[in-house]
Design an enzyme around this catalytic site. Structure first.
Site, PDB file in Angstrom:
ATOM      1  N   ASP A 363       8.015   7.170   7.871  1.00 17.90           N
ATOM      2  CA  ASP A 363       7.072   7.477   6.800  1.00 17.90           C
ATOM      3  C   ASP A 363       6.485   8.885   6.950  1.00 17.90           C
ATOM      4  O   ASP A 363       6.361   9.397   8.058  1.00 17.90           O
ATOM      5  CB  ASP A 363       5.941   6.437   6.900  1.00 17.90           C
ATOM      6  CG  ASP A 363       5.115   6.343   5.652  1.00 17.90           C
ATOM      7  OD1 ASP A 363       5.331   7.142   4.733  1.00 17.90           O
ATOM      8  OD2 ASP A 363       4.236   5.465   5.616  1.00 17.90           O
ATOM      9  N   ARG A 439      -2.793  -2.403   1.613  1.00 11.60           N
ATOM     10  CA  ARG A 439      -2.462  -1.168   2.329  1.00 11.60           C
ATOM     11  C   ARG A 439      -2.564   0.054   1.396  1.00 11.60           C
ATOM     12  O   ARG A 439      -1.684   0.912   1.354  1.00 11.60           O
ATOM     13  CB  ARG A 439      -1.053  -1.240   2.935  1.00 11.60           C
ATOM     14  CG  ARG A 439      -0.911  -0.368   4.166  1.00 11.60           C
ATOM     15  CD  ARG A 439       0.517  -0.094   4.542  1.00 11.60           C
ATOM     16  NE  ARG A 439       0.548   0.785   5.691  1.00 11.60           N
ATOM     17  CZ  ARG A 439       1.598   1.456   6.109  1.00 11.60           C
ATOM     18  NH1 ARG A 439       2.750   1.352   5.498  1.00 11.60           N
ATOM     19  NH2 ARG A 439       1.530   2.231   7.147  1.00 11.60           N
ATOM     20  N   ASP A 474      11.489  -0.075   3.321  1.00 12.54           N
ATOM     21  CA  ASP A 474      10.274  -0.810   3.675  1.00 12.54           C
ATOM     22  C   ASP A 474       9.630  -1.432   2.443  1.00 12.54           C
ATOM     23  O   ASP A 474       9.916  -1.043   1.298  1.00 12.54           O
ATOM     24  CB  ASP A 474       9.297   0.162   4.364  1.00 12.54           C
ATOM     25  CG  ASP A 474       8.439  -0.526   5.401  1.00 12.54           C
ATOM     26  OD1 ASP A 474       8.268  -1.752   5.322  1.00 12.54           O
ATOM     27  OD2 ASP A 474       7.911   0.173   6.291  1.00 12.54           O
ATOM     28  N   MET A 475       8.709  -2.350   2.657  1.00 15.64           N
ATOM     29  CA  MET A 475       7.978  -3.019   1.572  1.00 15.64           C
ATOM     30  C   MET A 475       6.733  -3.616   2.201  1.00 15.64           C
ATOM     31  O   MET A 475       6.801  -4.622   2.883  1.00 15.64           O
ATOM     32  CB  MET A 475       8.890  -4.101   0.982  1.00 15.64           C
ATOM     33  CG  MET A 475       8.403  -4.746  -0.282  1.00 15.64           C
ATOM     34  SD  MET A 475       7.197  -6.033   0.058  1.00 15.64           S
ATOM     35  CE  MET A 475       7.489  -7.150  -1.234  1.00 15.64           C
ATOM     36  N   ASN A 476       5.602  -2.915   1.985  1.00 17.35           N
ATOM     37  CA  ASN A 476       4.448  -3.183   2.835  1.00 17.35           C
ATOM     38  C   ASN A 476       3.268  -3.895   2.190  1.00 17.35           C
ATOM     39  O   ASN A 476       2.141  -3.703   2.629  1.00 17.35           O
ATOM     40  CB  ASN A 476       3.963  -1.863   3.453  1.00 17.35           C
ATOM     41  CG  ASN A 476       4.842  -1.469   4.620  1.00 17.35           C
ATOM     42  OD1 ASN A 476       5.227  -2.309   5.417  1.00 17.35           O
ATOM     43  ND2 ASN A 476       5.183  -0.197   4.711  1.00 17.35           N
ATOM     44  N   ASP A 542       6.688  -5.360  13.440  1.00 17.77           N
ATOM     45  CA  ASP A 542       6.011  -4.136  13.885  1.00 17.77           C
ATOM     46  C   ASP A 542       5.512  -4.309  15.309  1.00 17.77           C
ATOM     47  O   ASP A 542       5.030  -3.351  15.919  1.00 17.77           O
ATOM     48  CB  ASP A 542       4.820  -3.813  12.970  1.00 17.77           C
ATOM     49  CG  ASP A 542       5.261  -3.080  11.716  1.00 17.77           C
ATOM     50  OD1 ASP A 542       6.462  -2.784  11.598  1.00 17.77           O
ATOM     51  OD2 ASP A 542       4.402  -2.809  10.855  1.00 17.77           O
TER      52      ASP A 542
END
Ligand code: GLA
Length: 777
Positions: A363, A439, A474-476, A542
């Site tokens: 990121d 987030r 990703d998919m947060n 994570d």
């Protein structure tokens, strides 16, 4: 093999048989699912006997006192005709009722699998049986698909609802499959958790009533993975009947296990009916996700081996199928958002020196993404960080001899972004309310075609511009306030989102098959078979604390092979648990997966650099065994031990990790057990590992000729350049001796120290290699 006639249907895999028949009223009665039957086994012998009327039951036909749908094991069942268990369907019929009665009208058998228009499916050599049922009143049809993957010992099931009436009907629930089994005092195992504690295994006794396993977050979720199993009472890793189920789907899922008063256990699996409402117009059909089932009479490990093979052969596809995964270094935990080209190149250079093969820029490389409050949605390179752009940066990484990978979070947008300013309407939100954040971000509405096109174009153009061989997708955040301006019926949102996601993934990655896709969702928030149809590996969590990973990776290993699990060595003390663990243990745990490193290498001591160089060389030597070998969770008799093993395909090499969670005082001896090796003579030895002297503090005075200040500079400096070797054991023995277990050297208990004492302490571990040697040697 499938054998069918108008009344019985027998599906054989290498080791199992699945049997059902049509009753005289046309319902499908489940007869048997278990160990492979003989050819002469007769359906009447195996069927539940119906010889008496069950009290308090509703008769399907008044002339037949023993035929009540509530007391029959069924392959599919309806509402409102006397079966009071949960039904796989809830359809608002043309007459406004919820009563349906689907009975047999025909079948066909086709070679191979049958693909779907909207959802991914398993693929490969298989035979498919399609049994068609029709509602007794309306022109509504259900096609039940059974694909038999004989070698894999897997049968998949799914259902398609076809509306041949002239009117629209409403689907409130449409499961992929229903299956009734006679009770075996089952324990249901599920994978549950949350962020950084995914996939912890939990056991639920199946008693009267319903146990469910479901998600409502819009994804398969870190709360409850779709996979689950039913193990007969007393089954363990090696023995007993185990039935396991998983769903090729990444959205809201639902499974229910219901034991009724006749001691039949109904299993349902499919899309979660929660907030689901689908309008099926005349002449349209509705496809449900594919449910994957396996049966083993060789316990939990036996079941896992079957699912592992199936996923490697029949789910993961494309160039990366069965291919060894590169050892990567990901810059996230080293830098978070704080990096520039110089920092990145320094890190990449050091990674290369250690033997890393792929450098992943995580990121923060695009837009104004300097914190997690801005930039998502704007995939244009931040030239303050990478002044010459992505192409030039990728070339620099390539010039170092590394492959290059890039992070994206394409399904999300920050309100502080060019994209959101230009297209606030792309975000999922209610027209009437300020949207809630997760987030600091919103979800992009993949139900909208324009949004899907935007993502395909943005991500695609970066991939084509630079030489990128890996993508972390990703998919947060979880979905909230599900609403799309692109659809009229909001009960369709969650499912249409997932159909949109699969379309986007297909459009981006099918034309670029060389790219290794690793999907991620705050770690393992979307670890499922749907994603594995596109991404051969998934970032498991994570949480890289190895002791937590013993739970997470073990949980996942019940249903998913090691080739799918991203596993990294990171810094200690750990950023989430503050736990201090030996570098060797961090490596040993991560090597039971797709190995990567995720820490700032510039802070490594010369001794740690040597250590990691050796780790990587070792992993490369045995990578195939770790990623594609036969993985088993070995039994240990002590609660502070975990033992994992991988056996090579030729059964001549075994790698065994023995992990100690918390040390106990005066610990008794341990055994190394290895099962599954080819008959013969084996050389066994411990992987050499370093003991960092700082760990022993003032205790060092017992092994050094001089006394050192345990907090002093000298010990600290010595620790950077000097280490001890842990006890190395080596033995020659047979496969049978290994199966019985080789007693290992004792652990340190404070009564002395020599080179034949294993120094484990809290969180210590050893890795053992057993290799076949020629009889002449
Ligand atoms: C998620 C991922 C991490 C990392 C960060 C970046 O948390 O799981 O691995 O990529 O996002 O923001």
């Amino acid at each position: 093999m499938i054998q069918a006639n108008e009344t019985t249907f027998r599906l054989d895999t290498a080791n199992s048989t699945y049997l059902f028949r049509k009753t005289k009223y046309g319902h499908l009665e489940h007869i048997y699912y278990g160990t492979l039957l003989a050819d002469f086994d007769d359906v009447d012998v195996l069927a539940q006997k119906r010889t008496i009327q069950v009290g308090s039951s509703v008769l399907y036909d008044e002339s037949d006192s023993v035929y009540s749908l509530d007391s029959i094991c069924l392959e599919w069942s309806d509402n409102g005709r006397g079966d009071y268990r949960q039904s796989p369907t809830e359809l608002k019929m043309p007459d406004g009722s919820f009563v349906s009665d689907f009975i047999y009208v025909g079948y066909k058998i086709v070679e191979n699998c049958v693909t779907m228009k909207t959802l991914p499916t398993a693929y490969g050599e298989a035979e498919t049986l399609i049994v068609t049922l029709k509602d007794t009143t309306n022109e509504l049809y259900v096609d039940l698909y059974y694909s038999v993957f004989a070698e894999a010992n897997v049968i998949t099931r799914r259902a398609v609802l076809r509306n041949e009436t002239d009117v629209m009907i409403t689907i409130r629930r449409m499961m992929s499959m229903a299956l009734d089994l006679p009770d075996e005092n089952f324990q249901m195992y599920t994978l549950d958790g949350g962020w950084i504690k995914e996939a912890n295994i939990h056991k639920h006794p199946i008693s009267y009533g319903i146990v469910t396993n479901s998600s409502t977050t819009g994804a398969s979720s870190n709360r409850h993975n779709p996979a689950f199993l039913l193990a007969e009472a007393n089954a363990n890793e090696e023995y007993g009947n185990v039935y396991a189920f998983n769903l090729v789907y990444s959205g809201n899922h639902y499974s229910a296990v219901e034991k009724n008063e006749r001691d039949y256990v109904r299993i349902l699996m499919g899309i979660n009916p929660h907030c689901f409402d689908w309008k099926l117009a005349s002449k349209e059909q509705f496809e449900t996700p594919e449910c994957v089932m396996t049966y083993s009479n060789r316990g939990l490990n036996g079941m896992s081996h079957q699912f592992h093979n199936f996923i490697n052969n029949n789910i993961v596809r494309g160039n990366w199928k069965k291919k060894e995964r590169p050892i990567l270094l990901n810059n996230w935990e080293a830098h978070f958002f704080d990096f520039n080209e110089h920092k990145l190149l320094q890190l990449a250079k050091q990674a290369k020196e250690l033997g890393v093969e792929l450098f992943v820029l995580d990121d923060g490389w695009f837009g104004e993404r300097n914190t997690d409050k801005a930039g998502l949605g704007d995939y244009t390179v931040n030239t303050k960080k990478l002044p010459q752009g992505m192409k030039a940066f990728a070339s620099k990484i390539k010039a170092l001899g590394l492959d290059f990978g890039l992070w994206f979070e394409p399904e999300m947008v920050n309100s502080d972004s060019e994209l959101y300013r230009a297209h606030p309407d792309y975000a999922v939100k209610l027209p009437s309310k300020q949207a809630v954040l997760g987030r600091n971000q919103f979800v992009l509405d993949l139900c909208q075609e324009e949004v899907r096109d935007y993502i395909v174009k943005q991500v695609g153009s970066i991939l084509d511009e630079a030489n990128i061989s890996y993508v972390k997708w990703d998919m947060n955040r979880h979905i909230a306030e599900a609403f799309s301006t692109a659809i009229e019926n909001q009960g369709e949102f969650y499912h249409r989102y997932i159909i949109g996601l699969y379309e986007v993934l297909e459009r981006i990655f099918c034309p670029r098959p060389h790219i290794l896709l690793e999907s991620c969702s705050s770690g393992g928030n979307r670890f499922d078979l749907g994603m594995l149809c596109f991404s051969p590996q998934i970032w498991s969590s994570d949480d890289t604390d190895p002791i937590e990973r013993l739970k997470i990776q073990a949980g996942l290993s019940y249903f998913y092979p090691l080739s799918t699990m991203g596993a990294h060595v990171s810094q200690s003390p750990h950023q989430q648990t503050l736990r201090d663990t030996p570098l060797a243990t961090r490596f040993h745990v991560a090597s039971f997966g797709c190995l990567g490193y995720e820490l700032d290498l510039k802070y490594l001591s010369p001794e740690e650099k040597k250590d990691i160089t050796e780790q990587i060389a070792f992993y490369k030597q045995y990578r195939n065994v770790f990623q594609y070998g036969k993985f088993s969770r070995m039994k240990t008799y002590k609660s502070n031990k975990v033992m994992w093993q991988c056996i090579s395909e030729d059964r001549k090499t075994a790698l065994t990790g023995l992990f100690q969670t918390l040390a106990t005082a005066a610990e008794s001896s341990d055994k190394l057990n290895v099962t599954g090796l080819e008959k013969g003579k084996y050389a066994v030895h411990t992987r050499p590992q370093r003991l960092y002297i700082e760990r022993f503090g003032g205790l060092m005075k017992h092994v050094l000729p001089v006394e050192l200040n345990p907090d002093g500079m000298i010990l600290h400096v010595a620790n950077r350049h000097y280490s001890l070797r842990d006890c190395i054991e080596s033995y020659i023995c047979s496969d049978n001796a290994l199966r019985a277990g080789i007693p290992l050297c004792e652990q340190f208990i404070g009564t002395g120290y020599n080179e034949k004492i294993r120094m484990l302490g809290d969180f210590g571990s050893n890795l053992y290699i057993a290799e076949k040697i020629n009889e002449e040697d």
